[in-house]
Write an enzyme that holds these catalytic residues in place. Structure first.
Site, short mmCIF file in Angstrom:
data_model
loop_
_atom_site.label_atom_id
_atom_site.label_comp_id
_atom_site.label_asym_id
_atom_site.label_seq_id
_atom_site.Cartn_x
_atom_site.Cartn_y
_atom_site.Cartn_z
N LEU A 124 91.77 78.76 23.93
CA LEU A 124 91.13 79.90 23.26
C LEU A 124 90.87 81.04 24.24
O LEU A 124 91.28 82.18 24.00
CB LEU A 124 89.82 79.44 22.61
CG LEU A 124 88.95 80.53 21.95
CD1 LEU A 124 89.71 81.22 20.82
CD2 LEU A 124 87.64 79.93 21.43
N PRO A 127 92.17 86.10 29.70
CA PRO A 127 91.64 86.93 30.79
C PRO A 127 90.65 87.99 30.31
O PRO A 127 89.69 88.31 31.02
CB PRO A 127 92.91 87.57 31.38
CG PRO A 127 93.98 86.56 31.12
CD PRO A 127 93.64 85.95 29.80
N SER A 131 83.50 85.47 26.42
CA SER A 131 82.35 85.46 25.51
C SER A 131 82.69 86.15 24.19
O SER A 131 82.22 85.74 23.13
CB SER A 131 81.15 86.14 26.17
OG SER A 131 80.72 85.41 27.31
N THR A 161 90.69 73.63 30.30
CA THR A 161 90.46 72.28 30.83
C THR A 161 91.56 71.33 30.38
O THR A 161 91.93 71.30 29.20
CB THR A 161 89.11 71.74 30.36
OG1 THR A 161 88.08 72.62 30.81
CG2 THR A 161 88.85 70.34 30.90
N GLN A 284 52.19 65.06 46.77
CA GLN A 284 52.03 65.52 45.40
C GLN A 284 53.05 66.58 44.99
O GLN A 284 53.47 66.62 43.83
CB GLN A 284 50.61 66.04 45.19
CG GLN A 284 49.56 64.93 45.19
CD GLN A 284 48.16 65.44 44.95
OE1 GLN A 284 47.81 66.55 45.39
NE2 GLN A 284 47.35 64.66 44.27
N ILE A 342 64.47 67.90 47.24
CA ILE A 342 63.83 66.64 47.63
C ILE A 342 64.59 65.96 48.76
O ILE A 342 64.00 65.41 49.69
CB ILE A 342 63.70 65.72 46.40
CG1 ILE A 342 62.64 66.27 45.43
CG2 ILE A 342 63.36 64.29 46.81
CD1 ILE A 342 62.63 65.59 44.08
N GLY A 344 66.48 67.47 50.88
CA GLY A 344 66.53 68.33 52.07
C GLY A 344 67.94 68.50 52.58
O GLY A 344 68.89 68.63 51.81
N GLU A 370 81.78 76.79 27.09
CA GLU A 370 81.31 76.63 25.71
C GLU A 370 80.20 77.62 25.38
O GLU A 370 79.28 77.34 24.62
CB GLU A 370 80.82 75.19 25.43
CG GLU A 370 81.69 74.08 25.97
CD GLU A 370 83.07 74.05 25.36
OE1 GLU A 370 83.30 74.78 24.38
OE2 GLU A 370 83.92 73.30 25.86
#
Length: 386
Positions: A124, A127, A131, A161, A284, A342, A344, A370
């Site tokens: 679909l 270039p 959208s 794809t 925390q 987390i 790092g 999509e």
């Protein structure tokens, strides 16, 4: 009400076992070789993964929308390539035929798609038509050929794809040059061997190694009226929207699996990683990032399953599908970012942090295809203001 037990325990455990014992151990090879080993693809065929959403009478599993969402959440815990390899057949590569195909088109193609003998793709995007899908320039001009109506198709499709390995292309083209609206668009089923159809080299991508994407070129491709999905010109855009409505629920579910995997990896890491003399799980601010991730994953999962149930009940879920796709894809991006934080430096290094760096790059695309997040926000706004 459908719940996890509806997709029977045996089938769910089969998917989990495949992900745990086959797909995840092969992730490094898939990234290195940029393809899934053929023996693993064959396992997916034999387990019926290509036919999840295809009706039983055509050799598929006939999953409901909710069952498909649950299955996709499990399969997408592995590298995105595994889902994408079968995903076009369980989604956009077959759904146009399921929705609007003629009986003959269904008999010819759905069994081959269900078995994985044929890989389908949806052509679909262009270039200059992303959208704004109605801006497509691919043309289908009627030509006379021995009394049989044929169409000469010319154009270029982009970011397709599975195009490099697909055998069936659902190609959208303008059959009425005087009607520049969606009513002038038709969908054609074009086999790869058709003269004039070719695919470009695979694009180099930020992530999603092993999931090939390329351009599709159509140069004087001849197709008969029998190859128009549903046999009626001018219905292609409506077909695409039906297909994408379901696919957006699928994709939202596919965003949840990686987020769950990332959180699981983070939970293991924080208990063994120590700083200032104690595991970082005791800090925390780390706990807050884990909790925020769990909340958002749970919210996305509930939203997707509720929308899937509504579609299975015959309700119009156009708005809800956009909400699902927007929220789940944005959620997945936030979870991925937190988990890299987390971990790092280890989360940034492919040779130290395990799958974190790979998953971080893989999930970035979810917010683009999509329908971008911005397009979905506009769609949601337009519909709720009606």
């Amino acid at each position: 009400m459908i719940n996890d037990s509806t997709l029977n325990a045996k089938r769910l455990e089969d998917i989990r076992q495949f992900v745990r014992d086959i797909a995840i151990p092969a992730e490094a090879q898939v990234v290195r070789d940029n393809q899934i080993p053929e023996d693993i693809v064959q396992i997916m065929r034999e387990r019926g993964y290509f036919g999840w959403s295809i009706p039983l009478e055509y050799g598929g599993a006939g999953m409901t929308t909710e069952e498909l969402a649950l299955a996709n959440m499990e399969l997408s815990k592995a590298a995105t390539a595994f889902r994408a390899r079968a995903g076009t057949n369980t989604g956009i590569g077959a759904e146009s035929i399921i929705q609007d195909g003629t009986p003959e088109q269904k008999r010819e193609w759905l069994p081959k798609l269900a078995s994985g003998e044929v890989t389908g793709c949806l052509a679909l995007t262009e270039p200059d038509a992303g959208s704004d899908a109605t801006a497509l320039k691919t043309s289908a001009i009627p030509v006379a050929s021995g009394g049989t109506q044929q169409w000469r198709i010319n154009g270029t499709k982009r970011y397709i794809t599975n195009a490099p390995l697909a055998e069936l292309f659902t190609v959208f083209a303008r059959t009425d040059p005087d009607d520049l609206s969606h009513r002038g668009i038709s969908a054609f089923l074009i086999p790869r061997h058709t003269p004039g159809l070719s695919t470009g080299p695979e694009h180099r991508k930020m992530g999603q190694s092993g999931s090939p994407v390329s351009e599709v070129y159509l140069h004087d491709v001849l197709a008969s009226s029998e190859q128009i999905v549903g046999g009626i010109p001018g219905k292609g855009f409506a077909t695409a929207m039906k297909t994408l409505n379901k696919q957006r629920i699928n994709l939202a579910a596919l965003c949840i699996g990686p987020a769950m995997r990332l959180l699981d990896e983070a939970l293991v890491h924080v208990k063994k990683r120590e700083q200032f003399g104690k595991p970082i799980a005791e800090f925390q601010l780390v706990q807050a990032m884990l909790a925020e991730s769990q909340v958002e994953i749970s919210a996305a999962r509930s939203l997707v399953l509720e929308t899937a149930r509504a579609r299975d009940n015959g309700e119009d879920v156009t708005t809800q599908a956009s909400i699902c796709k927007y929220y789940a894809s944005e959620m997945c991006g936030r979870v991925a970012d937190r988990v890299v934080q987390i971990f790092g430096g280890a989360g940034y290094c492919a040779d130290i942090g395990g799958p974190i760096e790979m998953l971080y790059r893989d999930v970035r695309l979810f917010r683009l295809y999509e329908g971008t997040s911005q397009i979905h926000l506009l769609n949601i706004a337009k519909r709720i203001m009606k």
